[in-house]
Motif scaffolding. Structure first.
Motif, PDB file in Angstrom:
ATOM      1  N   GLU A  10     -85.539  83.584  98.206  1.00  0.00           N
ATOM      2  CA  GLU A  10     -86.490  83.319  99.282  1.00  0.00           C
ATOM      3  C   GLU A  10     -85.914  83.843 100.780  1.00  0.00           C
ATOM      4  N   LYS A  11     -84.543  83.950 100.832  1.00  0.00           N
ATOM      5  CA  LYS A  11     -83.801  84.666 102.022  1.00  0.00           C
ATOM      6  C   LYS A  11     -83.557  86.094 101.876  1.00  0.00           C
ATOM      7  N   LYS A  12     -83.977  86.504 100.628  1.00  0.00           N
ATOM      8  CA  LYS A  12     -83.624  87.934 100.188  1.00  0.00           C
ATOM      9  C   LYS A  12     -81.993  88.020 100.274  1.00  0.00           C
ATOM     10  N   ARG A  13     -81.335  87.624  99.685  1.00  0.00           N
ATOM     11  CA  ARG A  13     -80.004  87.396  99.630  1.00  0.00           C
ATOM     12  C   ARG A  13     -79.520  87.595  98.256  1.00  0.00           C
ATOM     13  N   LEU A  14     -78.364  88.277  97.982  1.00  0.00           N
ATOM     14  CA  LEU A  14     -77.947  88.389  96.596  1.00  0.00           C
ATOM     15  C   LEU A  14     -76.196  88.402  96.758  1.00  0.00           C
ATOM     16  N   VAL A  15     -75.602  88.351  95.810  1.00  0.00           N
ATOM     17  CA  VAL A  15     -74.440  88.320  95.397  1.00  0.00           C
ATOM     18  C   VAL A  15     -73.795  89.725  94.728  1.00  0.00           C
ATOM     19  N   VAL A  16     -72.915  90.476  95.344  1.00  0.00           N
ATOM     20  CA  VAL A  16     -72.446  91.627  94.412  1.00  0.00           C
ATOM     21  C   VAL A  16     -70.961  91.259  94.267  1.00  0.00           C
ATOM     22  N   ASN A  17     -70.534  90.967  93.189  1.00  0.00           N
ATOM     23  CA  ASN A  17     -69.258  90.699  92.944  1.00  0.00           C
ATOM     24  C   ASN A  17     -68.281  91.904  92.761  1.00  0.00           C
ATOM     25  N   PRO A  18     -67.138  91.720  92.830  1.00  0.00           N
ATOM     26  CA  PRO A  18     -66.141  92.843  93.236  1.00  0.00           C
ATOM     27  C   PRO A  18     -66.218  94.049  91.927  1.00  0.00           C
ATOM     28  N   ASP A  19     -66.737  93.495  90.782  1.00  0.00           N
ATOM     29  CA  ASP A  19     -66.916  94.345  89.682  1.00  0.00           C
ATOM     30  C   ASP A  19     -68.271  95.047  89.580  1.00  0.00           C
ATOM     31  N   GLY A  20     -69.069  94.824  90.837  1.00  0.00           N
ATOM     32  CA  GLY A  20     -70.341  95.292  90.808  1.00  0.00           C
ATOM     33  C   GLY A  20     -71.307  94.677  90.319  1.00  0.00           C
ATOM     34  N   GLN A  21     -71.275  93.476  89.691  1.00  0.00           N
ATOM     35  CA  GLN A  21     -72.367  92.826  89.152  1.00  0.00           C
ATOM     36  C   GLN A  21     -73.244  92.158  90.188  1.00  0.00           C
ATOM     37  N   VAL A  22     -74.548  92.102  90.009  1.00  0.00           N
ATOM     38  CA  VAL A  22     -75.567  91.606  91.115  1.00  0.00           C
ATOM     39  C   VAL A  22     -75.793  90.298  90.501  1.00  0.00           C
ATOM     40  N   HIS A  23     -75.987  89.472  91.271  1.00  0.00           N
ATOM     41  CA  HIS A  23     -76.371  88.128  90.986  1.00  0.00           C
ATOM     42  C   HIS A  23     -77.324  87.414  91.867  1.00  0.00           C
ATOM     43  N   PRO A  24     -77.912  86.419  91.544  1.00  0.00           N
ATOM     44  CA  PRO A  24     -79.065  86.077  92.634  1.00  0.00           C
ATOM     45  C   PRO A  24     -78.322  85.028  93.698  1.00  0.00           C
ATOM     46  N   CYS A  25     -77.460  84.587  93.156  1.00  0.00           N
ATOM     47  CA  CYS A  25     -76.474  83.704  94.194  1.00  0.00           C
ATOM     48  C   CYS A  25     -75.037  83.534  93.687  1.00  0.00           C
ATOM     49  N   CYS A  26     -74.267  82.879  94.556  1.00  0.00           N
ATOM     50  CA  CYS A  26     -72.908  82.946  94.329  1.00  0.00           C
ATOM     51  C   CYS A  26     -72.715  81.762  93.180  1.00  0.00           C
ATOM     52  N   TYR A  27     -73.512  80.990  93.039  1.00  0.00           N
ATOM     53  CA  TYR A  27     -73.171  80.041  91.873  1.00  0.00           C
ATOM     54  C   TYR A  27     -73.203  81.059  90.524  1.00  0.00           C
ATOM     55  N   PHE A  28     -74.217  81.874  90.476  1.00  0.00           N
ATOM     56  CA  PHE A  28     -74.417  82.484  89.137  1.00  0.00           C
ATOM     57  C   PHE A  28     -73.138  83.539  89.192  1.00  0.00           C
ATOM     58  N   GLY A  29     -72.803  84.169  90.106  1.00  0.00           N
ATOM     59  CA  GLY A  29     -71.667  85.097  90.172  1.00  0.00           C
ATOM     60  C   GLY A  29     -70.505  84.306  89.754  1.00  0.00           C
ATOM     61  N   ASN A  30     -70.256  83.287  90.440  1.00  0.00           N
ATOM     62  CA  ASN A  30     -69.011  82.651  89.814  1.00  0.00           C
ATOM     63  C   ASN A  30     -69.154  82.233  88.354  1.00  0.00           C
ATOM     64  N   TYR A  31     -70.035  81.828  88.130  1.00  0.00           N
ATOM     65  CA  TYR A  31     -70.180  81.056  86.707  1.00  0.00           C
ATOM     66  C   TYR A  31     -70.211  82.174  85.939  1.00  0.00           C
ATOM     67  N   HIS A  32     -70.913  83.391  85.910  1.00  0.00           N
ATOM     68  CA  HIS A  32     -70.781  84.604  84.934  1.00  0.00           C
ATOM     69  C   HIS A  32     -69.371  85.047  85.089  1.00  0.00           C
ATOM     70  N   TYR A  33     -68.680  85.169  86.108  1.00  0.00           N
ATOM     71  CA  TYR A  33     -67.358  85.519  86.071  1.00  0.00           C
ATOM     72  C   TYR A  33     -66.407  84.904  85.396  1.00  0.00           C
ATOM     73  N   MET A  34     -66.435  83.322  85.664  1.00  0.00           N
ATOM     74  CA  MET A  34     -65.636  82.547  84.781  1.00  0.00           C
ATOM     75  C   MET A  34     -65.981  82.608  83.292  1.00  0.00           C
ATOM     76  N   GLN A  35     -67.217  82.615  82.967  1.00  0.00           N
ATOM     77  CA  GLN A  35     -67.489  82.482  81.476  1.00  0.00           C
ATOM     78  C   GLN A  35     -66.896  83.697  80.852  1.00  0.00           C
ATOM     79  N   THR A  36     -67.090  85.038  81.466  1.00  0.00           N
ATOM     80  CA  THR A  36     -66.586  86.247  80.804  1.00  0.00           C
ATOM     81  C   THR A  36     -65.211  86.697  80.908  1.00  0.00           C
ATOM     82  N   HIS A  37     -64.617  86.177  81.898  1.00  0.00           N
ATOM     83  CA  HIS A  37     -63.191  86.282  82.008  1.00  0.00           C
ATOM     84  C   HIS A  37     -62.122  85.215  81.886  1.00  0.00           C
ATOM     85  N   GLN A  38     -62.405  84.043  81.946  1.00  0.00           N
ATOM     86  CA  GLN A  38     -61.810  82.950  81.845  1.00  0.00           C
ATOM     87  C   GLN A  38     -61.836  82.286  80.420  1.00  0.00           C
TER      88      GLN A  38
END
Length: 119
Positions: A10-38
């Motif tokens: 709604e606020k037109k904000r996104l998260v770009v992780n250090p690896d370049g992955q674009v996520h709709p929020c920090c929660y998704f970004g953290n979750y995806h990183y943890m699932q794929t790397h840990q």
């Protein structure tokens, strides 16, 4: 059924992780990183559940959702952002637990804005 109001989108904000992955929020970004790397050994089995298919679809399209490989315009017009994410909110069993935990509400957007203002 309560609705999903994604404050990040709604606020037109996104998260770009250090690896370049674009996520709709920090929660998704953290979750995806943890699932794929840990959680490398089990994450694909975990994503077979209906509520987790959203992340499976993201992961299958991760190169198309990476700012190092595609433009931000291409990423934001990708089917995952345009259809899959908002469509996942239509049914309770397809909503991801992150969306439920942080963005599910019985309130309208204007009510949330008033609450934020009054804090």
């Amino acid at each position: 059924m309560e609705k999903i109001l994604c404050r990040w989108l709604e606020k037109k904000r996104l998260v770009v992780n250090p690896d370049g992955q674009v996520h709709p929020c920090c929660y998704f970004g953290n979750y995806h990183y943890m699932q794929t790397h840990q959680n490398k050994d089990n994450f694909e089995k975990y994503w077979e559940e209906p509520a987790h298919r959203l992340f499976k679809n993201y992961h299958e399209n991760k190169d198309e959702l990476n700012v190092n490989k595609k433009s931000m315009k291409e990423i934001l017009s990708h089917d995952w952002f345009v259809n899959q994410l908002p469509d996942s909110w239509k049914e309770q069993d397809t909503r991801h637990e992150i969306c439920i935990r942080f963005c599910q509400t019985d309130k309208d957007e204007w009510e949330l804005e008033i609450e934020e203002y009054e804090k």
